[in-house]
Enzyme design. Structure first.
Site: not given
Ligand code: BGC
Ligand code: CA
Length: 299
Positions: A18, A107, A109, A127, A154, A206
């Site tokens: 990532e 957490r 992201n 979750d 995201n 994403d």
């Molecule tokens: C998250 C993942 C998630 C993915 C798709 C990412 O940014 O860290 O845990 O599965 O996005 O939604």
């Molecule tokens: Ca991501």
């Protein structure tokens, strides 16, 4: 490398690659393996292997900083000066929440810096189902929630003219844009800008990067492709990726015309891994259009 052809940049077996980010100054690509708490640094022109740092906890994203890097780990935001001691800039207010046992909350992201040096970083519901996460902004030492009711934060990015902030709650399968004021850092009313459902596109939006023409490149997680949207939100290109879970893209290389793509194996079983041997690697593709230099953290 031929334009539009996707190939391996660095063969790896990451669980959740990532947050690729290119430093023009250092000619270095950085990225994370969220689940393993690894940070990678790689100088493609030198042709060697990347270096890997273990953070000892999950790391959602990484941004550039004058002295090194800034990383949003599960528990908080750290400044990581090159060769120096980590400095904690902020705690993650969702890491210990009512629903979860201590230290097992949401957490951090996806995130990135705006052109004024603020760090925008979101959280992810533990979750990955309920809207318990948020998007925060770290500005002058203060971490404040700016959008709430999010499942998986995201796709954060800015238009080149800095008038728009792009963001997605991956669970919604929509990308929104918010009028953005760079001087004050304020957001206007969000509007749906891209709807994967309406476009018949698979997966969820994403991570993303905006190019010098103002187009938004989005990795479709579980959609096995990178898609490019015009500033008007029209689908203008689709690039199939040789694995189902591309996670984010970043422009880099000396001319900012290499698109780096991180990928994941976390949702693949043994059969899936055998079928998609490039999953978990860092991929690359040359592009006709240039990317934009990534701004760093400013305090
Ligand atoms: C998250 C993942 C998630 C993915 C798709 C990412 O940014 O860290 O845990 O599965 O996005 O939604
Ligand atoms: Ca991501």
């Amino acid at each position: 490398m031929q334009d539009g052809v996707i190939e391996v940049a660095v063969a790896l077996d990451m669980s959740l690659g990532e947050s690729p980010v290119w430093s023009v100054e250092r000619q270095t690509l950085y990225w994370a393996d969220i689940n393993n708490g690894h940070l990678y640094a790689w100088r493609p022109q030198e042709g060697g292997a990347p270096t890997r740092t273990e953070l000892g906890e999950k790391v959602g994203c990484v941004a550039l900083d004058e002295a090194g890097l800034v990383a949003a780990t599960a528990s908080g935001i750290l400044r990581l000066p090159a060769g120096g001691k980590p400095e904690r800039l902020a705690d993650n207010p969702e890491w210990q929440n009512a629903r979860q046992a201590a230290g097992q909350g949401n957490r951090f992201n996806d995130g990135r810096c705006d052109a004024a040096g603020r760090l925008w970083v979101g959280t992810i519901d533990a979750d990955e189902t309920s809207p318990s996460a948020a998007l925060y902004c770290l500005d002058k030492g203060e971490l404040t929630p700016r959008l709430t009711g999010i499942g998986i934060s995201n796709g954060l990015a800015f238009s080149p003219d800095r008038r728009w902030l792009y963001h997605t709650d991956s669970l919604s399968r929509r990308i929104l844009r918010y009028p953005f004021d760079l001087d004050s850092g304020t957001l206007g009313e969000g509007q749906t800008w891209v709807d994967l459902e309406r476009l018949g596109l698979p997966g969820v939006p994403d991570g993303a990067a905006v190019d010098s023409e103002g187009c938004y490149w989005s990795a479709l997680y579980d959609g096995g492709r990178i898609v490019r949207f015009s500033p008007e939100g029209e689908l203008v290109a689709e690039h199939p990726v040789p694995c189902p879970h591309p996670t984010m893209v970043a422009f880099g290389g000396p001319d900012l015309r290499t698109l780096y793509i991180t990928t994941a194996t976390q949702h693949l079983d043994a059969e899936g891994k055998a079928r998609w041997p490039l999953a978990g690697s860092l991929l690359q593709m040359r592009t006709g259009v240039k990317g934009l230099a990534e701004p760093g953290f400013g305090g």
